[in-house]
Scaffold this motif. Structure first.
Motif, PDB file in Angstrom:
ATOM      1  N   LYS A 150       4.990   7.588   6.625  1.00 26.69           N
ATOM      2  CA  LYS A 150       4.343   5.691   6.507  1.00 26.69           C
ATOM      3  C   LYS A 150       5.011   4.810   7.450  1.00 26.69           C
ATOM      4  N   LEU A 151       5.747   5.115   6.791  1.00 28.96           N
ATOM      5  CA  LEU A 151       6.875   3.710   7.659  1.00 28.96           C
ATOM      6  C   LEU A 151       6.675   3.689   8.989  1.00 28.96           C
ATOM      7  N   THR A 152       6.370   4.975   9.800  1.00 27.45           N
ATOM      8  CA  THR A 152       6.625   5.040  11.688  1.00 27.45           C
ATOM      9  C   THR A 152       4.738   4.807  12.035  1.00 27.45           C
ATOM     10  N   ALA A 153       3.990   5.180  10.920  1.00 29.77           N
ATOM     11  CA  ALA A 153       3.181   4.707  11.744  1.00 29.77           C
ATOM     12  C   ALA A 153       2.138   4.142  12.449  1.00 29.77           C
ATOM     13  N   ASP A 154       1.777   4.198  13.879  1.00 32.83           N
ATOM     14  CA  ASP A 154       1.275   2.688  14.372  1.00 32.83           C
ATOM     15  C   ASP A 154       1.873   1.772  14.740  1.00 32.83           C
ATOM     16  N   GLY A 155       2.631   2.363  15.151  1.00 34.40           N
ATOM     17  CA  GLY A 155       4.101   2.011  16.170  1.00 34.40           C
ATOM     18  C   GLY A 155       5.095   2.162  15.275  1.00 34.40           C
ATOM     19  N   GLY A 156       5.455   2.007  14.921  1.00 35.32           N
ATOM     20  CA  GLY A 156       7.537   2.402  13.425  1.00 35.32           C
ATOM     21  C   GLY A 156       7.889   3.375  14.855  1.00 35.32           C
ATOM     22  N   ALA A 157       9.138   3.682  14.905  1.00 33.17           N
ATOM     23  CA  ALA A 157       9.874   3.960  15.499  1.00 33.17           C
ATOM     24  C   ALA A 157      11.347   4.837  14.866  1.00 33.17           C
ATOM     25  N   PRO A 158      10.805   6.008  14.907  1.00 35.28           N
ATOM     26  CA  PRO A 158      12.032   6.974  14.306  1.00 35.28           C
ATOM     27  C   PRO A 158      13.784   6.685  15.226  1.00 35.28           C
ATOM     28  N   SER A 159      14.930   6.586  14.023  1.00 42.22           N
ATOM     29  CA  SER A 159      16.258   6.367  14.508  1.00 42.22           C
ATOM     30  C   SER A 159      16.402   7.499  14.762  1.00 42.22           C
ATOM     31  N   GLN A 160      18.258   7.695  14.464  1.00 46.72           N
ATOM     32  CA  GLN A 160      19.022   8.244  13.748  1.00 46.72           C
ATOM     33  C   GLN A 160      19.220   7.861  12.345  1.00 46.72           C
ATOM     34  N   CYS A 161      19.990   9.288  11.455  1.00 45.98           N
ATOM     35  CA  CYS A 161      19.976   9.488  10.143  1.00 45.98           C
ATOM     36  C   CYS A 161      19.218   8.575   8.854  1.00 45.98           C
ATOM     37  N   GLY A 162      18.007   8.744   9.709  1.00 48.06           N
ATOM     38  CA  GLY A 162      17.585   8.435   8.730  1.00 48.06           C
ATOM     39  C   GLY A 162      17.058   6.727   8.777  1.00 48.06           C
ATOM     40  N   TRP A 163      17.113   6.398   9.344  1.00 53.11           N
ATOM     41  CA  TRP A 163      17.008   4.758   9.190  1.00 53.11           C
ATOM     42  C   TRP A 163      15.484   5.168  10.636  1.00 53.11           C
ATOM     43  N   SER A 203       0.609  -1.392  -0.033  1.00 46.46           N
ATOM     44  CA  SER A 203      -0.027  -0.016  -0.130  1.00 46.46           C
ATOM     45  C   SER A 203       0.592   1.316  -0.186  1.00 46.46           C
ATOM     46  N   ILE A 204       2.131   1.015   0.143  1.00 44.74           N
ATOM     47  CA  ILE A 204       3.077   1.948   0.502  1.00 44.74           C
ATOM     48  C   ILE A 204       3.473   2.422  -0.783  1.00 44.74           C
ATOM     49  N   PHE A 205       4.245   1.292  -0.844  1.00 43.22           N
ATOM     50  CA  PHE A 205       5.082   1.326  -2.913  1.00 43.22           C
ATOM     51  C   PHE A 205       4.438   1.631  -3.856  1.00 43.22           C
ATOM     52  N   LYS A 206       4.313   2.312  -4.698  1.00 43.08           N
ATOM     53  CA  LYS A 206       3.752   2.325  -6.598  1.00 43.08           C
ATOM     54  C   LYS A 206       4.443   1.413  -6.838  1.00 43.08           C
ATOM     55  N   ASN A 207       3.038   0.450  -8.182  1.00 42.04           N
ATOM     56  CA  ASN A 207       3.752  -0.479  -8.843  1.00 42.04           C
ATOM     57  C   ASN A 207       4.233  -1.652  -7.713  1.00 42.04           C
ATOM     58  N   SER A 208       3.622  -2.025  -6.427  1.00 44.29           N
ATOM     59  CA  SER A 208       3.976  -3.118  -5.572  1.00 44.29           C
ATOM     60  C   SER A 208       2.309  -3.537  -5.886  1.00 44.29           C
ATOM     61  N   LYS A 209       3.131  -5.115  -5.815  1.00 43.68           N
ATOM     62  CA  LYS A 209       1.396  -5.961  -5.425  1.00 43.68           C
ATOM     63  C   LYS A 209       2.007  -7.162  -4.743  1.00 43.68           C
ATOM     64  N   ILE A 210       1.108  -7.761  -4.664  1.00 38.35           N
ATOM     65  CA  ILE A 210       1.412  -9.488  -3.923  1.00 38.35           C
ATOM     66  C   ILE A 210       0.761 -10.665  -5.324  1.00 38.35           C
ATOM     67  N   ASN A 211       2.046 -11.423  -4.693  1.00 43.31           N
ATOM     68  CA  ASN A 211       1.266 -12.571  -5.996  1.00 43.31           C
ATOM     69  C   ASN A 211       1.527 -13.698  -5.561  1.00 43.31           C
ATOM     70  N   ALA A 212       1.161 -14.041  -4.946  1.00 44.43           N
ATOM     71  CA  ALA A 212       0.887 -14.860  -4.195  1.00 44.43           C
ATOM     72  C   ALA A 212       1.279 -15.101  -2.412  1.00 44.43           C
ATOM     73  N   VAL A 213       0.156 -16.243  -2.311  1.00 46.45           N
ATOM     74  CA  VAL A 213       0.103 -16.962  -0.815  1.00 46.45           C
ATOM     75  C   VAL A 213      -0.038 -17.822  -0.493  1.00 46.45           C
ATOM     76  N   THR A 214       0.746 -18.861   0.369  1.00 48.84           N
ATOM     77  CA  THR A 214       0.672 -20.311  -0.142  1.00 48.84           C
ATOM     78  C   THR A 214      -0.065 -20.269   1.225  1.00 48.84           C
TER      79      THR A 214
END
Length: 156
Positions: free
Chosen positions: A92-105, A23-34
């Motif tokens: 988007k990646l720090t939302a809902d429980g994500g956590a920022p760190s240092q230097c872009g991590w 949902s975050i990245f363009k041109n992305s999809k789920i291909n298969a679920v086993t």
């Protein structure tokens, strides 16, 4: 088909995580679920693996149980052209429980480490003027989310 595919171990959130990432990245999809069968080790019918793509890069997510956790020893780097793009992925990646760190991590809500890096950073660090490059590095080391304008000011 790409020769090397990152394989991500989750406790039991593989499908949820794959849906979140696609949902975050363009041109992305789920291909298969086993699914697990009668042989186990998890409940028959529960998700075993999810094959998905993020902007054309293939990944596999596994529901392998709680034995292993993500660490910062492995991270996924996102090259961003603009501050808007940095901000978008960061938020988007720090939302809902994500956590920022240092230097872009940062760590997302599943504990996976990401580096949200503007393409300006390596360009400014590789410049021939060592003094300017050192100022850029010093500025970056003080940041949580990387700010392109601050890097450019440091390089001036």
């Amino acid at each position: 088909m790409q020769k090397i595919t990152p394989f991500l171990w989750f406790d039991n959130q593989a499908e949820e995580a794959a849906k979140f990432y696609t949902s975050i990245f363009k041109n992305s999809k789920i291909n298969a679920v086993t699914h697990y069968g009668e042989a186990g080790p998890s409940e028959p019918g529960s998700v075993l693996t999810v094959e998905f793509e993020l902007d054309g890069v293939s990944f596999v997510a596994l529901n392998g149980g709680p034995t292993f956790k993500f660490t910062e020893a492995i991270s996924l780097q996102i090259a961003c052209e603009t501050q808007e793009e940095v901000n978008n992925f960061w938020n988007k990646l720090t939302a809902d429980g994500g956590a920022p760190s240092q230097c872009g991590w940062l760590k997302d809500k599943y504990g996976l480490s990401w580096q949200v890096v503007p393409t300006a950073l390596p360009r400014l660090l590789k410049q021939p003027d060592a003094e300017k490059a050192n100022r850029v590095m010093a500025a970056m080391l003080k940041m949580t989310k990387i700010e392109i304008a601050e890097l450019e000011r440091a390089a001036a």
